[in-house]
Design an enzyme around this catalytic site. Structure first.
Site, mmCIF file in Angstrom:
data_model
loop_
_atom_site.group_PDB
_atom_site.id
_atom_site.type_symbol
_atom_site.label_atom_id
_atom_site.label_comp_id
_atom_site.label_asym_id
_atom_site.label_seq_id
_atom_site.Cartn_x
_atom_site.Cartn_y
_atom_site.Cartn_z
ATOM 1 N N GLU A 280 -8.350 27.718 -41.901
ATOM 2 C CA GLU A 280 -9.716 28.257 -41.734
ATOM 3 C C GLU A 280 -10.161 28.428 -43.049
ATOM 4 O OE1 GLU A 280 -10.277 31.036 -38.329
ATOM 5 O OE2 GLU A 280 -10.653 32.416 -39.769
ATOM 6 N N HIS A 301 15.496 18.244 -35.266
ATOM 7 C CA HIS A 301 15.718 17.707 -34.065
ATOM 8 C C HIS A 301 14.577 17.502 -33.261
ATOM 9 C CE1 HIS A 301 20.081 18.160 -34.988
ATOM 10 N NE2 HIS A 301 19.621 19.199 -35.520
ATOM 11 N N LYS A 415 -17.949 31.536 -31.419
ATOM 12 C CA LYS A 415 -18.041 32.787 -30.853
ATOM 13 C C LYS A 415 -19.488 33.047 -30.205
ATOM 14 C CE LYS A 415 -14.994 35.400 -34.012
ATOM 15 N NZ LYS A 415 -15.290 36.497 -35.257
HETATM 16 O O1 PA5 Z 1 -9.673 35.130 -40.933
HETATM 17 C C1 PA5 Z 1 -10.693 35.538 -40.280
HETATM 18 O O2 PA5 Z 1 -11.653 35.920 -40.941
HETATM 19 C C2 PA5 Z 1 -10.760 35.408 -38.690
HETATM 20 O O3 PA5 Z 1 -9.510 34.909 -38.220
HETATM 21 C C3 PA5 Z 1 -10.784 36.902 -38.165
HETATM 22 O O4 PA5 Z 1 -9.569 37.612 -38.712
HETATM 23 C C4 PA5 Z 1 -10.937 36.894 -36.844
HETATM 24 O O5 PA5 Z 1 -11.905 36.115 -36.164
HETATM 25 C C5 PA5 Z 1 -10.853 38.418 -36.146
HETATM 26 O O6 PA5 Z 1 -11.968 38.851 -36.744
HETATM 27 P P1 PA5 Z 1 -12.154 40.512 -36.780
HETATM 28 O O7 PA5 Z 1 -11.171 41.024 -37.502
HETATM 29 O O8 PA5 Z 1 -13.345 40.660 -37.224
HETATM 30 O O9 PA5 Z 1 -12.231 40.928 -35.327
#
Ligand code: PA5
Length: 446
Positions: A280, A301, A415
């Site tokens: 990410e 394996h 989202k």
């Molecule tokens: O790393 C990130 O920013 C995302 O993976 C968020 O943690 C995830 O989308 C959840 O977001 P939030 O904590 O605002 O609910």
């Protein structure tokens, strides 16, 4: 201290597929520039580097309340708000629910089956729910929170709010507002720290304390890595070397798949946590590297054949554990079967370590670049070190790639379609887009 052995990344050791010393030398200028950015904290998001110095007394106080009045602790969150807590739990308190209380559950995916199973085994009268959402509006977490809130209301009436803890932004977001209105206990997540860099905030540390893991030890380990990896000289800085090697392998050698293979079941989720952080943070503007979670010896394996003889597109990172704790000796049984008896008298730890070393060597012999991060033991201090090591490495690699390692615009896009489909105000156009896309999907199916 954790150690990085990158011999099997080098041309001198593995031949033509390896990295030449002058390639690394050639990075000195860029490393110095980025090093300056880190030490001067030129980006506000470098705030994660300062987490080891934070006070944890409020986290510990709330955790003690949970331990006193709960048989179950249910975490609701997703992405960075779930993977870090899970990595801590699995690494440092494996088989937790079979061995001690409060029992801990992490509900991230909005799978109704999982929710049903959790609800069928917890007594909500004695459950504390920790809803974690930095933004306070992620659909999955909002939905699971709403389900739990409703059920808790039915059981506890006006006292329902006492069964919740909200971990969220200190000021903004729906969850913060709602928690204030309803009188829910809260723990803050620094707005400058992105979800996937938040494991060493209350996001991960509350669960740690509830599980009986010293949050201070996690932070001390992280602090140690901060200090040990603050050398500008790339040859003396394991984090910079790790990043540069993976960066050069991806950009110069087309080896953009990064396998992470700890040799310990309990580190499987740490590897998942790393994969989210890496994917990410780095996958942007057409750049990025593809992380691949794995676990040894199991995947020898399953995946190893592909790594040995498949496409030349991977770099393997092993995590080796020096001391597995109290060992189990393989007994002297079946002595007339030579294919088994040679194992007798060795510890299981000797076998897993031998397998790790052999795999490393077999890959190196075939000219497959790999490196090994060794940790002395699986404890809070060294897990804290790994968290900080990979967080710095990810941010550093992102800057090498000239991308912003702290945002996630691609995730936000998805989202918005979900909001539209679920009827959220202001996202009507997204719903229309989904409907139009559905029409295009009618022809090409069988
Ligand atoms: O790393 C990130 O920013 C995302 O993976 C968020 O943690 C995830 O989308 C959840 O977001 P939030 O904590 O605002 O609910």
């Amino acid at each position: 201290m954790i150690e990085l052995n990158y011999s099997n990344m080098m041309e001198e050791v593995i031949g033509a597929n390896g990295m030449a010393v002058n390639m690394l030398e050639g990075m000195r200028g860029r490393v110095s520039g980025l090093h300056g950015q880190f030490s001067e904290r030129t980006l506000k998001e470098f705030a994660f580097l300062d987490l080891p110095g934070k006070d944890t007394s409020e986290i510990r106080r709330i955790a003690q309340e949970v331990r006193n009045d709960s048989d179950a602790f249910l975490v609701l969150g997703i992405g960075g708000s779930a993977l870090g807590p899970r990595a801590i739990l699995e690494a440092l308190s494996p088989l937790h629910n079979l061995k001690q209380g409060p029992k801990i559950f992490i509900y991230d995916n909005v799978d109704p089956g999982t929710m049903r199973h959790i609800l069928s085994v917890v007594d909500l009268k004695r459950t504390t729910v920790n809803v974690i959402s930095k933004s306070g509006s992620t659909a999955e977490t909002a939905a699971s929170f709403m389900v739990l809130w409703d059920r808790m209301k039915t059981i506890h009436g006006n006292n329902a709010s006492k069964r919740f803890i909200a971990t969220t932004d200190p000021v903004s977001g729906a969850l913060r507002k709602l928690a204030t209105e309803e009188g829910i206990r809260t723990l803050p997540v620094d707005p400058l720290i992105g979800g996937r860099y938040s494991v060493l905030t209350p996001v991960g540390l509350l669960l740690a304390e509830v599980a009986g893991i010293e949050s201070q030890d996690l932070l001390s380990g992280a602090d140690q890595v901060n200090n040990a990896c603050s050398d500008e000289d790339l040859w003396k800085n394991p984090v910079y070397l790790f990043s540069i090697l993976l960066y050069l392998m991806a950009t110069e050698e087309k080896r953009g798949i990064n396998v992470m293979i700890p040799y310990a079941d309990s580190l499987k989720y740490l590897s998942e946590w790393f994969c989210q952080l890496w994917a990410e943070s780095l996958g942007k503007n057409g750049s990025g590297m593809t992380p691949y979670p794995s676990v040894g010896t199991t995947d020898q394996h399953s995946q190893l054949q592909l790594w040995m003889e498949g496409p030349e597109d991977k770099v393997i990172t092993f995590i080796r554990v020096n001391d597995y704790g109290k060992d189990i000796t393989i007994p002297r049984v079946f002595e007339k079967y030579e294919s088994m008896s040679y194992l007798s008298g060795h510890g299981l730890s000797a076998l897993i370590k031998a397998e790790q070393e052999s795999t490393e060597l077999a890959l190196a012999k075939k000219g497959k670049p790999n490196m090994t991060i060794s940790i002395p033991a699986i404890d809070a201090y060294h897990i804290g070190q790994l968290f900080m090591f990979f967080e710095i490495a990810t941010a550093f690699t992102g800057l090498l790639l000239n991308i912003n390692p702290f945002n996630q615009p691609g995730v936000e896009e998805g989202k918005k379609y979900t909001y539209g489909m679920m009827g959220r105000k202001g996202f009507e156009d997204r719903k229309q887009e989904v409907e139009a896309a559905r029409k295009k999907k009618t022809r090409w199916k069988v």
